[in-house]
Design a protein around this motif. Structure first.
Motif, short mmCIF file in Angstrom:
data_model
loop_
_atom_site.label_atom_id
_atom_site.label_comp_id
_atom_site.label_asym_id
_atom_site.label_seq_id
_atom_site.Cartn_x
_atom_site.Cartn_y
_atom_site.Cartn_z
N ARG A 37 13.12 11.87 1.23
CA ARG A 37 14.10 10.92 1.76
C ARG A 37 13.46 9.97 2.78
N ASP A 38 14.08 8.80 2.92
CA ASP A 38 13.58 7.80 3.85
C ASP A 38 13.60 8.28 5.30
N ASP A 39 14.64 9.08 5.63
CA ASP A 39 14.71 9.55 7.01
C ASP A 39 13.59 10.55 7.32
N PHE A 40 13.18 11.31 6.32
CA PHE A 40 12.04 12.23 6.50
C PHE A 40 10.75 11.43 6.68
N LEU A 41 10.56 10.40 5.87
CA LEU A 41 9.38 9.55 5.99
C LEU A 41 9.32 8.87 7.36
N GLU A 42 10.47 8.43 7.84
CA GLU A 42 10.52 7.80 9.16
C GLU A 42 10.19 8.81 10.26
N PHE A 43 10.68 10.04 10.12
CA PHE A 43 10.36 11.10 11.08
C PHE A 43 8.85 11.35 11.11
N CYS A 44 8.23 11.43 9.94
CA CYS A 44 6.78 11.66 9.87
C CYS A 44 6.02 10.52 10.53
N ARG A 45 6.50 9.29 10.31
CA ARG A 45 5.84 8.13 10.92
C ARG A 45 5.90 8.20 12.44
N LEU A 46 7.06 8.51 12.95
CA LEU A 46 7.24 8.57 14.40
C LEU A 46 6.44 9.71 15.03
N GLU A 47 6.29 10.80 14.29
CA GLU A 47 5.56 11.97 14.80
C GLU A 47 4.05 11.88 14.53
N ASP A 86 2.75 13.33 2.99
CA ASP A 86 2.13 13.84 1.76
C ASP A 86 0.63 13.58 1.87
N ASN A 87 -0.17 14.63 1.86
CA ASN A 87 -1.62 14.42 2.02
C ASN A 87 -2.34 14.10 0.71
N ASN A 88 -1.63 14.17 -0.41
CA ASN A 88 -2.17 13.77 -1.71
C ASN A 88 -3.40 14.59 -2.12
N GLU A 107 0.82 -1.19 0.00
CA GLU A 107 0.00 0.00 0.00
C GLU A 107 0.87 1.26 0.00
N LYS A 108 2.02 1.23 0.72
CA LYS A 108 2.86 2.40 0.84
C LYS A 108 3.53 2.74 -0.49
N GLU A 109 3.74 1.75 -1.33
CA GLU A 109 4.44 1.98 -2.58
C GLU A 109 3.55 2.65 -3.62
N TYR A 110 2.25 2.50 -3.49
CA TYR A 110 1.34 2.98 -4.53
C TYR A 110 0.46 4.11 -4.00
N ILE A 111 0.42 5.21 -4.73
CA ILE A 111 -0.40 6.36 -4.34
C ILE A 111 -1.76 6.21 -5.00
N PHE A 125 1.50 17.70 -11.77
CA PHE A 125 0.57 17.89 -12.89
C PHE A 125 -0.86 17.55 -12.50
N GLU A 126 -1.01 16.56 -11.63
CA GLU A 126 -2.34 16.10 -11.22
C GLU A 126 -2.86 16.81 -9.97
N ARG A 127 -1.96 17.38 -9.18
CA ARG A 127 -2.34 17.91 -7.88
C ARG A 127 -2.23 19.43 -7.75
N LYS A 128 -1.54 20.07 -8.67
CA LYS A 128 -1.45 21.53 -8.68
C LYS A 128 -2.11 22.03 -9.97
N ILE A 129 -3.38 22.36 -9.86
CA ILE A 129 -4.17 22.75 -11.02
C ILE A 129 -4.23 24.27 -11.09
N LEU A 130 -3.78 24.82 -12.19
CA LEU A 130 -3.75 26.27 -12.38
C LEU A 130 -5.06 26.72 -13.02
N ILE A 131 -5.70 27.69 -12.38
CA ILE A 131 -7.05 28.12 -12.75
C ILE A 131 -7.01 29.48 -13.43
N LYS A 132 -7.56 29.57 -14.63
CA LYS A 132 -7.59 30.83 -15.38
C LYS A 132 -9.00 31.42 -15.33
N LYS A 133 -9.30 32.10 -14.24
CA LYS A 133 -10.65 32.63 -14.06
C LYS A 133 -11.01 33.70 -15.08
#
Length: 357
Positions: free
Chosen positions: A28-38, A43-45, A3-7, A102-110
């Motif tokens: 980085r893996d150390d950042f991911l481990e820090f987030c897990r411990l905290e 990444d909220n996706n 599950e962790k490998e696939y978004i 490309f999928e998560r930052k959508i630029l809006i031309k109002k």
């Protein structure tokens, strides 16, 4: 695959490096481990909508491989997340990645409707079909909230100007009222993308698009309301949907499409890396076979920029695809034609009054 490998809910599984930027962003893996411990999310996706303010909205298309002369895009980036999308590379011009950004930052031309009206009122503008979604889908999920595409269609109708639409979203049916008014004067043509009849294939290729059933229903409803539809069976990806060409052609014809077009997938720029990473995670058993077949269509490369060849491919695999397309057109579209749109009414409405002579 864990599950962790696939978004989930995304096509790209990484943010590729933007070739225009000096620095590389890594998780980085150390950042991911820090987030897990905290107990924090690394990444909220979530999708972000970012307003931008271009000075113009209509683009002249100069590629000899593309039939459209002008296009406009109310949105940059696309939440549909189609893994093969050629538009991914354009996100790098905005300082983002062609991958997840490309999928998560959508630029809006109002301001798109206002800019479009300025263009149509321009003294030197001569009526020529403008395609909505030459780059990214004008009916992607953002349209439900911002309604920019609907506002643009109202401008096209006000000036009786021809417009083409490319989409794979049933949200277009929300605007059936305007589309019918445009169609009454032969001012609109719709291109609906249908890439597979398999929901499983659709889900992994195009994770945030509507179902195949909904897409075929969209073609049917548009056609029943005398709105001409061309089906885009694109891209054809060897080893993934290439075996479906005849079935796809029959399905769209049965639902009222007047024609169909196709392209052979090509993986230019960052898309090669993004697609390769994706297929090894989603279809590991056939990944190398598919990649090699794509390369066989493009002179041994995933990347193909040769005008006249890049969108159709060449070689044995491409020739097999072309043969199936030829059979499909003869069998299911022999007596059908997609109409040329009307560009004769625009001058009468350009300045808000009819000409006498």
């Amino acid at each position: 695959m864990s599950e962790k490998e696939y978004i989930k809910g995304r096509g790209a599984q990484q943010n590729s490096h933007n070739k225009f930027l000096k620095h590389i962003y890594e998780t980085r893996d150390d950042f991911l481990e820090f987030c897990r411990l905290e107990g924090e999310e690394a990444d909220n996706n979530r999708t972000q909508y970012i307003p931008i303010f271009p000075k113009t909205i209509v683009n002249k298309v100069t590629s000899p491989d593309i039939s459209m002369a002008f296009s406009m895009n109310p949105y940059q980036g696309c939440e549909h997340g189609c893994i093969y999308c050629y538009a991914r590379n354009s996100h790098e011009y905005w300082g983002y990645s062609a991958g997840l950004d490309f999928e998560r930052k959508i630029l809006i031309k109002k301001d798109a409707p206002k800019l479009l009206e300025q263009k149509l009122k321009s003294k030197n503008w001569v009526a020529n079909t403008i395609i909505l979604s030459g780059n990214t889908d004008c009916y992607q999920p953002a349209e439900k909230e911002f309604k920019i595409t609907r506002a643009c269609l109202e401008v096209f109708y006000k000036y009786r100007h021809p417009v083409g639409i490319i989409t794979k979203n049933a949200l277009i049916l929300r605007d059936l009222d305007i589309l019918k008014k445009l169609a009454k004067h032969n001012l609109v043509g719709v291109n609906v993308s249908v890439t597979s009849l398999s929901e499983e294939t659709r889900r992994i290729l195009e994770p945030r698009t509507v179902s195949i059933k909904k897409r075929l229903e969209t073609i049917k409803i548009l056609s029943e309301n005398n709105i001409p539809v061309n089906a885009m069976l694109a891209p054809i990806i060897p080893g993934i949907n290439s075996h479906e060409i005849l079935q796809l052609a029959k399905a769209v014809a049965d639902n009222g499409a007047l024609s169909f077009t196709f392209t052979v997938v090509r993986l230019n720029g960052a898309i090669g890396q993004i697609f390769t990473d994706w297929i090894h995670k989603t279809l590991p058993g056939k990944a190398e076979k598919v990649l090699h077949q794509i390369e066989a269509c493009h002179g041994g490369n995933l990347n193909d920029s040769r005008f006249g060849i890049r969108s159709k491919g060449n070689g044995v695999v491409a020739e097999q695809i072309h043969s199936l397309v030829k059979i499909a057109k003869h069998k299911y579209f022999k007596n059908k034609t997609f109409p040329k749109l009307n560009n004769t009414l625009y001058e009468q409405h350009k300045n808000g009054q009819f000409t006498l002579f």
